[in-house]
Write a protein that holds these residues in place. Structure first.
Motif, PDB file in Angstrom:
ATOM      1  N   ASP A  63       0.946  -0.879   0.279  1.00 31.43           N
ATOM      2  CA  ASP A  63       1.474   0.465   0.048  1.00 31.43           C
ATOM      3  C   ASP A  63       1.794   1.096   1.393  1.00 31.43           C
ATOM      4  N   ASP A  98       4.165  -0.139  -5.513  1.00 30.02           N
ATOM      5  CA  ASP A  98       4.698   0.941  -6.328  1.00 30.02           C
ATOM      6  C   ASP A  98       6.066   0.515  -6.869  1.00 30.02           C
ATOM      7  N   CYS A 154       1.909  -1.018  -9.940  1.00 29.53           N
ATOM      8  CA  CYS A 154       0.621  -0.308  -9.927  1.00 29.53           C
ATOM      9  C   CYS A 154       0.555   0.660 -11.102  1.00 29.53           C
ATOM     10  N   HIS A 171      -0.113   4.294 -10.317  1.00 30.10           N
ATOM     11  CA  HIS A 171       1.116   4.927  -9.838  1.00 30.10           C
ATOM     12  C   HIS A 171       2.045   5.232 -11.004  1.00 30.10           C
ATOM     13  N   ASN A 222       0.812   8.320 -12.685  1.00 25.21           N
ATOM     14  CA  ASN A 222       1.142   9.482 -11.860  1.00 25.21           C
ATOM     15  C   ASN A 222       2.615   9.872 -12.023  1.00 25.21           C
ATOM     16  N   ARG A 236      -1.452  13.171  -6.052  1.00 25.63           N
ATOM     17  CA  ARG A 236      -2.117  12.684  -7.257  1.00 25.63           C
ATOM     18  C   ARG A 236      -2.162  13.796  -8.300  1.00 25.63           C
TER      19      ARG A 236
END
Length: 500
Positions: free
Chosen positions: A247, A314, A342, A345, A348, A411
């Motif tokens: 990342d 990601d 991910c 991710h 999110n 986040r």
């Protein structure tokens, strides 16, 4: 001279040999002539009289020896350890034997108290001690002193490394603008209170060899990093397979780096491990350039790339691209390294997209601005805390929090805690803004009007309820021990909760 050989001196005649070995020297120093009374020492005619060496001189002075070839006496310790300088004034009994029996008694007495004799006897005693193992020779003594110095330096170095490791574990700065006031120096001073070796090193040793300079600190940190990386790589290579995670990470100098993490199963403690390995400096952000940088760093670290079975990033195009992304470039070389986006991710991103709805976006923007309003003004924060003190119910629900929390920028699932704090302290927030507006605070009045609208209140309650359900799922997806079954089960729970 007596014909009975058993009465001869129990040592060889040193004047018949050019050199003596260690065993012969030991025999010469330890030998005692017990049968001297039965040995026929020849008389000599000196000064009109026959004179003879007396037996009692050998009994009273065990260091006194007899040479059959020279028919004279000599001092064994002085002969061996005085240097045998024949030009010395004290050459008699030392470099050459004394063959004249006249006045020999006085000569022996004077020799016994001389500095030459005392030093030679001490050297002889040390030689015997070394040969019998009671003392170490000079080589061993020097080696022992060297070992003690090495052991001392190692203990000092261990204390220095421990200080660096402590700073790293506690995530505190090692140095300041003034090195003598740094955390590193403060820890050393604390250690030195009960450590005399370290205290003496810091106070009296040469500043050039204290091992506390910034350059040495950086070198020790690098060595610690290499040891940790080697341990991680060895554990990873011992596992049947491993996964590779990367990342983006931007440092304080705004330099883009890629954090490389290895995920593998460690058989020793029987657990899944996710260990940070290193940062990869990337000259370009294309999929091919990043893939080459990742593989090069892994190969340099010693990772067995043939065991790679997974890769996780990601969803950026240069990472997840089907044809030219990092995952595609790596799969061309290692086809078994399957790519997984991910999931934390992905969750999110789902929250981010859902929060683009105008009511949700406006509500979160208002909550953030009000949190900043109280956070950056001591007067407004005092008013908030005074209002909170008047509301016992909200003060208990706040769980010892004294102010509002700002929303996390990255986040979004973590925003649930900030929204819960705002919802719990809603009455206190309204009362604080009302009191501030009465004191001609125009911003407070505008914000009070905004948060008392029905649309704001219902959106706050709904979004907080949805996000609070996703917090546990977000933590689970980021857990090292999470597996597919657990993730799917928790995701179904959150989905059911949102639908209801």
């Amino acid at each position: 001279m007596a014909s009975d050989k058993c009465c001869d001196p129990p040592y060889g005649d040193v004047f018949l040999k050019q050199s003596l070995d260690a065993n012969e020297k030991t025999q010469l120093l330890n030998a005692k002539w017990e049968s001297v009374h039965h040995y026929g020492i020849p008389s000599k005619y000196v000064g009109g009289k026959f004179r003879k060496i007396q037996f009692r001189w050998f009994v009273d002075n065990t260091w006194l020896h007899y040479s059959t070839s020279k028919q004279g006496v000599y001092c064994a310790p002085c002969f061996l350890f005085s240097g045998k300088d024949e030009n010395s004034k004290q050459k008699s009994l030392a470099a050459v034997p004394l063959v004249d029996p006249s006045n020999i008694g006085k000569t022996i007495q004077a020799h016994a108290v001389s500095n030459l004799h005392r030093e030679s006897c001490e050297a002889a005693h040390n030689f015997i001690s070394v040969m019998t193992g009671d003392k170490k020779d000079i080589v061993c003594s020097l080696s022992s002193a060297h070992e003690q110095t090495v052991e001392k330096n190692r203990k000092i170095l261990v204390d220095i490394v421990d200080s660096l490791i402590l700073c790293g574990r506690q995530n505190i700065a090692i140095r300041r603008h003034q090195d003598d006031r740094s955390n590193f120096a403060a820890i050393h001073q604390l250690q030195a209170k009960d450590n005399t070796v370290l205290r003496d090193h810091l106070e009296h040793d040469n500043p050039r060899t204290k091992y506390t300079s910034p350059e040495i600190q950086n070198e020790l940190i690098s060595i610690c990093g290499e040891i940790i990386s080697k341990t991680i790589v060895e554990a990873c290579n011992a596992a049947p397979f491993f996964g590779f995670i990367a990342d983006e990470a931007t440092d304080a100098a705004t330099m883009e780096q890629m954090a490389i993490v290895l995920r593998y199963y460690d058989c020793a403690p029987s657990r899944v491990c996710e260990d940070f390995l290193c940062y990869a400096n990337c000259s370009a952000t294309t999929g091919e350039a990043l893939a080459n940088a990742f593989l090069q760093n892994l190969e340099t670290a010693g990772v067995n790339l043939q065991k790679m079975r997974g890769q996780g990033y990601d969803g950026a195009a240069n990472m997840a691209g089907q044809y030219r992304g990092v995952q595609a470039c790596i799969r061309q070389i290692f086809p078994k390294a399957l790519y997984t986006h991910c999931k934390a991710h992905s969750l999110n991103l789902a929250i981010v997209h859902a929060s683009k709805e105008p009511l949700a976006r406006n509500m979160m923007g208002t909550v953030q601005e009000i949190a900043f309003l109280f956070d950056y003004s001591a007067k407004r924060l005092f008013q908030f805390q005074a209002s909170l003190a008047e509301n016992d119910h909200e003060r208990v629900e706040m769980e010892k929090r004294k102010k509002l929390q700002t929303l996390c920028e990255t986040r979004w699932a973590a925003r649930a805690d900030a929204l819960y704090t705002f919802k719990t302290a809603y009455g206190t927030v309204v009362k604080s803004l009302e009191r501030l507006s009465e004191n001609n605070d125009t911003k407070a009045g505008a914000y009070r009007a905004a948060i008392t609208q029905f649309s704001f209140i219902i959106t706050l309650v709904a979004i907080e309820h949805v996000l609070s359900g996703s917090v546990q799922l977000s933590k689970l997806l980021q857990s090292t021990t999470c597996d597919l079954v657990q993730a799917a089960t928790e995701a179904e729970v959150v989905k059911t909760q949102v639908e209801k």
